[in-house]
Enzyme design. Structure first.
Site, mmCIF file in Angstrom:
data_model
loop_
_atom_site.group_PDB
_atom_site.id
_atom_site.type_symbol
_atom_site.label_atom_id
_atom_site.label_comp_id
_atom_site.label_asym_id
_atom_site.label_seq_id
_atom_site.Cartn_x
_atom_site.Cartn_y
_atom_site.Cartn_z
ATOM 1 C CG ASP A 11 -1.796 1.163 1.397
ATOM 2 O OD1 ASP A 11 -1.588 2.163 0.680
ATOM 3 O OD2 ASP A 11 -2.706 1.101 2.246
ATOM 4 C CG ASN A 105 14.088 -10.948 0.436
ATOM 5 O OD1 ASN A 105 12.918 -10.662 0.680
ATOM 6 N ND2 ASN A 105 14.461 -12.126 -0.024
ATOM 7 C CE LYS A 133 -9.196 -0.800 3.983
ATOM 8 N NZ LYS A 133 -8.176 -0.685 2.923
ATOM 9 C CE1 TYR A 229 -3.694 -1.408 11.415
ATOM 10 C CE2 TYR A 229 -4.217 0.930 11.610
ATOM 11 C CZ TYR A 229 -4.396 -0.298 10.989
ATOM 12 O OH TYR A 229 -5.272 -0.402 9.938
ATOM 13 C CE LYS A 232 -4.976 -6.698 11.039
ATOM 14 N NZ LYS A 232 -4.753 -6.464 12.452
ATOM 15 C CD GLN A 242 -8.019 -28.246 -13.028
ATOM 16 O OE1 GLN A 242 -8.921 -27.530 -12.665
ATOM 17 N NE2 GLN A 242 -8.193 -29.547 -13.220
ATOM 18 C CB SER A 243 -2.414 -31.964 -13.926
ATOM 19 O OG SER A 243 -3.160 -31.602 -15.036
ATOM 20 N NE ARG A 266 -10.880 4.579 13.243
ATOM 21 C CZ ARG A 266 -10.352 5.785 13.068
ATOM 22 N NH1 ARG A 266 -9.076 5.988 13.296
ATOM 23 N NH2 ARG A 266 -11.090 6.790 12.669
HETATM 24 P P1 13P Z 1 -7.282 -32.856 -13.671
HETATM 25 O O1 13P Z 1 -6.932 -34.090 -12.903
HETATM 26 O O2 13P Z 1 -6.788 -32.876 -15.086
HETATM 27 O O3 13P Z 1 -6.892 -31.618 -12.948
HETATM 28 O O4 13P Z 1 -8.903 -32.829 -13.831
HETATM 29 C C1 13P Z 1 -9.731 -32.714 -12.747
HETATM 30 C C2 13P Z 1 -11.069 -32.258 -13.193
HETATM 31 O O5 13P Z 1 -11.651 -32.773 -14.111
HETATM 32 C C3 13P Z 1 -11.637 -31.086 -12.485
HETATM 33 O O6 13P Z 1 -13.022 -31.025 -12.545
HETATM 34 P P1 13P Z 2 -5.143 -0.535 4.989
HETATM 35 O O1 13P Z 2 -4.340 -1.481 5.854
HETATM 36 O O2 13P Z 2 -5.792 -1.256 3.866
HETATM 37 O O3 13P Z 2 -4.326 0.636 4.556
HETATM 38 O O4 13P Z 2 -6.365 0.002 5.872
HETATM 39 C C1 13P Z 2 -6.068 0.770 6.973
HETATM 40 C C2 13P Z 2 -7.261 1.212 7.751
HETATM 41 O O5 13P Z 2 -7.064 1.756 8.818
HETATM 42 C C3 13P Z 2 -8.621 0.968 7.240
HETATM 43 O O6 13P Z 2 -9.605 1.502 8.090
HETATM 44 MG MG MG Z 3 -4.199 2.046 3.194
HETATM 45 MG MG MG Z 4 -4.948 -2.246 2.254
#
Ligand code: 13P
Ligand code: 13P
Ligand code: MG
Ligand code: MG
Length: 364
Positions: A11, A105, A133, A229, A232, A242-243, A266
């Protein structure tokens, strides 16, 4: 060649309070990621938002925790903050960027990260879920349903590749310790931990048949980094389908109950998680209710094909209706628990300042 899908989000400033991400921010991020495709750093991308969180979905060949990829995301978030959010005086410009200098990172610096690296199969569908949220532990119950509940996922019973079960890797966000649980036999032990989603968060799921990674979720807790805080830690996760993994429809089936999660107004209230289409990826009532969007992609030769907007479907209309009714009901509790979070979680909010004032009053 192993392909990596990285979902990195933050955010960094929003429109009209904590409601949504304006198109100027989306366009800035798209332009920067387009450059990254041109230089060959990433193969493809999709930029979107979950409420007020900017979401960078990228595919590349650099592996998980790549300094180059995390550095790219950090530069996009920083650049968008400086060049767009601050200029437009967006709300909470740079909110989730808790550190100044990038150190290799983005984990531990504020943004949320979910990454999966795998050898592409003949066909590789994935689902990316992004919520606003709420907190990372909100995924616990959904991941449990998808990978361990045979009443949700028929494949656990009838597909021999799923029948062996899954390994859940759980992080204790307080101590940093990690634990592995094998389902089905460790089910009760797993539930003993993940039933406390504020502390124990599922980080990864692996298939027991061959150890192949099946899901990755973000685990960043902003309050634990900042000590207070600061919004969030609205989470993201990637699930393979699948598969030999749950079918896409089994993954979506988990979202047919709007479970109660922590967050909302909040970051201090419990409310139902409402699955919505991208069109409704914004918040309204009481800064909520908490919302989740889901996008489906095919991963092909290192690139993301798609997306399909998974909750943009009438089969989820009744879920949204139930979530609205739940919101009505729980909102009537006003400032009372269990609508308002318990004292341990409230420590990171501004409530302790009010309590301090109250203490002085009592002493007078
Ligand atoms: P797969 O095993 O190919 O994922 O297929 C599963 C399926 O048919 C889902 O409805
Ligand atoms: P966010 O964590 O999505 O920024 O929301 C903060 C907040 O206080 C919402 O009321
Ligand atoms: Mg925000
Ligand atoms: Mg947010």
């Amino acid at each position: 060649m192993r392909t990596t899908v990285s979902v990195i989000k933050a955010d960094i400033g929003s429109l009209a309070g904590h409601v949504t991400v304006p198109k100027e921010v989306i366009e800035y991020a798209e332009a920067r990621l387009r450059e990254a495709v041109e230089t060959g750093l990433i193969n493809s991308f999709y930029v979107t938002h979950a409420g007020d969180d900017l979401e960078l979905i990228m595919s590349h060949f650099k592996g998980v925790d790549s300094e180059e990829i995390h550095g790219l995301a950090w530069r996009v978030f920083k650049g968008a903050t400086e060049e767009v959010s601050k200029r437009l005086k967006l709300y909470g410009a740079g909110q989730d960027l808790l550190k100044d200098a990038f150190s290799g990172n983005v984990r531990g610096m504020g943004p949320g990260v979910a990454e999966l690296e795998f050898e592409e199969r003949k066909s590789d569908p994935i689902a990316v879920f992004m919520a606003d949220k709420t907190e990372p532990g909100a995924w616990n119950i959904y991941l449990y349903k998808i990978f361990a509940d045979p009443f949700n996922t028929a494949g656990l019973v009838i597909d021999p590749r799923l029948h062996k079960g899954f390994i859940f890797r759980v992080l204790d966000v307080k101590s940093g310790e990690e634990f592995n649980f094998n389902t089905p036999e460790d089910t009760y032990d797993l539930l003993a931990l993940i039933g406390t989603p504020s502390r124990y968060v599922i980080k990864n799921v692996y298939r027991r048949l061959d150890g192949e990674v099946a899901a990755a979720a973000s685990t960043t807790r902003l309050s634990l980094i900042a000590g207070k805080y600061v919004g969030k830690d609205d989470p993201v996760m990637i699930v393979r389908a699948q598969s030999g993994f749950p079918a896409m429809g089994e993954i979506l089936e988990a979202f047919t109950t709007p479970y109660l999660v922590a967050g909302w107004m909040r970051g201090s209230h419990v409310g139902p998680l409402m699955p919505v289409s991208l069109k409704y990826s914004k918040v309204a009532r009481f800064d909520g209710p908490p919302r989740v969007v889901g996008l489906g992609f095919q991963v092909s030769e290192g690139k993301l094909i798609g997306p399909v907007d998974l909750f943009d479907d009438p089969s989820f209309d009744h879920v949204r209706r139930v979530a609205s009714e739940m919101a009505d009901y729980i909102r009537r509790h006003g400032p009372f628990m269990p609508h308002r979070l318990g004292p341990e979680e409230m420590e990171y909010t501004t409530l302790p300042q009010v309590m301090e004032k109250l203490k002085r009053k009592v002493e007078e």
